[in-house]
Design a protein around this motif. Structure first.
Motif, short mmCIF file in Angstrom:
data_model
loop_
_atom_site.label_atom_id
_atom_site.label_comp_id
_atom_site.label_asym_id
_atom_site.label_seq_id
_atom_site.Cartn_x
_atom_site.Cartn_y
_atom_site.Cartn_z
N ALA A 30 0.91 -1.33 0.04
CA ALA A 30 0.03 -0.14 0.12
C ALA A 30 0.80 1.28 -0.07
O ALA A 30 0.32 1.93 -0.80
N ALA A 31 2.03 1.16 0.81
CA ALA A 31 2.79 2.32 0.95
C ALA A 31 3.62 2.83 -0.55
O ALA A 31 3.71 3.63 -1.02
N LEU A 32 3.69 1.67 -1.34
CA LEU A 32 4.39 1.72 -2.46
C LEU A 32 3.52 2.23 -3.40
O LEU A 32 3.99 3.10 -4.22
N ARG A 33 2.29 1.79 -3.47
CA ARG A 33 1.28 2.58 -4.22
C ARG A 33 1.07 3.87 -4.14
O ARG A 33 1.19 4.80 -5.24
N VAL A 34 1.15 4.39 -3.01
CA VAL A 34 0.85 5.64 -2.58
C VAL A 34 2.06 6.63 -3.05
O VAL A 34 2.17 7.36 -3.68
N PHE A 35 3.22 6.05 -2.73
CA PHE A 35 4.68 6.53 -3.08
C PHE A 35 4.85 6.65 -4.51
O PHE A 35 5.18 7.82 -5.05
N THR A 36 4.48 5.76 -5.18
CA THR A 36 4.81 5.83 -6.69
C THR A 36 3.60 6.75 -7.38
O THR A 36 4.02 7.61 -8.09
#
Length: 155
Positions: free
Chosen positions: A86-92
């Motif tokens: 989820a963090a990766l989706r947000v950061f991307t």
């Protein structure tokens, strides 16, 4: 980070900063080893950041990454992985492919997948080893006979 919103019952202006204060409390609890309490607070921080800034704000990603870390420390790797993803989706989405947070989170997820593969192979090897070499039932009898014999000798 903060934004002004309305006024309190006393007429003073309130500052809303999402989950920043909650996240600080969670960080402190985590540092003190209170991981279960930290997890609860990180969960609240995720919700507070979403409410204050929307789902695609970098602070939501930070809250998810912190929650993922505490989940791993609590031995809940599936929840930890979900939060890091989820963090990766947000950061991307919010910061782009080349931002440091995106790169670090992506590398962390890749290393987790590699670690899980290694652990799965080790676990499979251990199962095969146990199946090939079952425990020797005679050894247990022999040990208990030795204990009985030594008790008889001392009597």
């Amino acid at each position: 980070r903060g934004r002004r919103e309305g006024s309190s019952s006393s007429g003073a202006t309130q500052i809303v900063n999402g989950g920043g204060t909650i996240m600080m409390l969670a960080n402190l609890n985590s540092e003190m080893g209170n991981e279960r309490e930290a997890k609860k607070q990180y969960e609240k921080a995720v919700e507070a950041e979403i409410k204050a800034h929307g789902r695609d704000h970098p602070l939501v990603g930070v809250a998810h990454a912190n929650l993922g870390s505490v989940c791993f420390r609590l031995k809940n790797s599936s929840a930890g992985r979900r939060h890091f993803e989820a963090a990766l989706r947000v950061f991307t989405s919010a910061l782009g492919e080349n931002h440091l947070y995106t790169k670090i989170t992506r590398k962390f997820i890749i290393s987790l997948k590699e670690d899980l593969k290694v652990k799965a192979k080790e676990s499979e090897r251990g199962k095969r080893r146990k199946a090939a070499h079952p425990p020797n039932a005679d050894a247990k009898v022999h040990l208990s006979n030795n204990a009985t014999d030594s008790q008889k000798e001392s009597a």
